[in-house]
Write an enzyme that holds these catalytic residues in place. Structure first.
Site, PDB file in Angstrom:
ATOM      1  N   HIS A 122      39.995  27.332  41.854  1.00 10.67           N
ATOM      2  CA  HIS A 122      39.008  28.398  41.761  1.00 10.67           C
ATOM      3  C   HIS A 122      39.304  29.285  40.559  1.00 10.67           C
ATOM      4  CE1 HIS A 122      42.335  30.374  43.982  1.00 10.67           C
ATOM      5  NE2 HIS A 122      41.989  31.409  43.223  1.00 10.67           N
ATOM      6  N   HIS A 210      40.904  31.822  34.598  1.00 15.63           N
ATOM      7  CA  HIS A 210      41.542  30.507  34.515  1.00 15.63           C
ATOM      8  C   HIS A 210      41.485  29.782  35.848  1.00 15.63           C
ATOM      9  CE1 HIS A 210      44.662  33.205  36.089  1.00 15.63           C
ATOM     10  NE2 HIS A 210      45.162  32.128  36.685  1.00 15.63           N
TER      11      HIS A 210
END
Length: 267
Positions: A122, A210
């Site tokens: 995620h 990220h």
């Protein structure tokens, strides 16, 4: 990670026990028995072990055992009625992405053997915060209202980076977003507004969006940065169709609160 103040509950069990004990005591000077009653010897029988064991896990605040979750250390203590809450964009890993990860991880493990692969992928839009149980539905509804106008968008993530949490108790290998940064900032701005409405901690200043690929306990930056980071980046750059593979459509925002999941589709 920072968290909102925790609210604790005290048990009334000890008070009830004290009151019951006091009610059963004789008044001073009564000789321990009422007038007209015979003095009978009292004997306390031991409580069977099978009964004692029935109540061995009934404490309100269960003890955290880091061994049960890979050695991870809680950034805030567990307390009944408090729900750890996190907002993010899910990253649905395709087979080719997992193939890339199967190449990256063994190389990284030659530098830090204790690294393990993430179970889910995620991109975070919030820190982990604490919600009281009765706040969850109003919080999610407010979040949905703030997310309602956002369009789906594509982003790419291909720059390998090393991250730690604020407490330096965990280290992550991640792929940083290289396009779509403006859309992520716009989402975080709205998420922060919701956090402020509920008196919760907002996201980091100047965030690096990220996808975390692997993690380990402790601060392993010295081992992973430098030669290891360079080799990992070369693997990503040389991986077949990496440009297409690492271009992803953001279709929804998700909120996880305790064991509950709430999905907010983007338009």
């Amino acid at each position: 990670m920072s968290a909102a103040p925790l609210v604790g509950y005290s048990s009334s069990g000890s008070e009830d026990e004290t009151e019951a004990s006091a009610a059963g005591r004789s008044k001073p000077g009564s000789g321990g028995r009422r007038c007209g009653q015979s003095s009978l010897p009292t004997q306390r029988f031991p409580v069977p072990d099978s009964v004692v064991s029935m109540f061995s896990n009934t404490e309100e605040g269960p003890e955290d055992d880091s061994e049960k979750h890979g050695g991870r250390i809680r950034t805030f203590p567990h307390e009944r009625g408090n729900w750890a809450t996190h907002i993010y964009i899910p990253y649905e890993a395709k087979e080719e992405f997992l193939d890339l990860l199967d190449t990256l991880l063994p190389r990284a493990q030659t530098f830090v053997p204790r690294l393990v692969r993430m179970e889910e992928f995620h991109l975070s839009l919030s820190q982990s915060v604490v919600l009281r149980h009765h706040w969850i539905l109003p919080f999610v509804q407010t979040l949905k209202d703030h997310m309602a106008s956002f369009q789906r968008f594509f982003f790419t993530a291909g720059q390998v980076k090393i991250y730690t949490n604020q407490e330096k108790t965990r280290t992550f290998i991640g792929l940083e977003v290289s396009s779509g940064h403006a859309q992520f900032l716009a989402l975080v701005s709205e998420v922060d507004r919701v956090m402020e409405e509920f008196g919760l901690t907002t996201f980091y200043q100047d965030p690096s969006f990220h996808v975390s690929l692997a993690w380990c306990v402790g601060d392993a930056r010295l081992q992973l940065e430098g030669q290891c980071l360079q080799e990992l980046q070369e693997i990503v750059d040389e991986f077949e169709d990496s440009e297409v593979l690492l271009r992803v459509l953001a279709e929804q925002v998700r909120c996880k609160s305790g064991n509950k999941f709430f999905s907010m589709p983007l338009k």
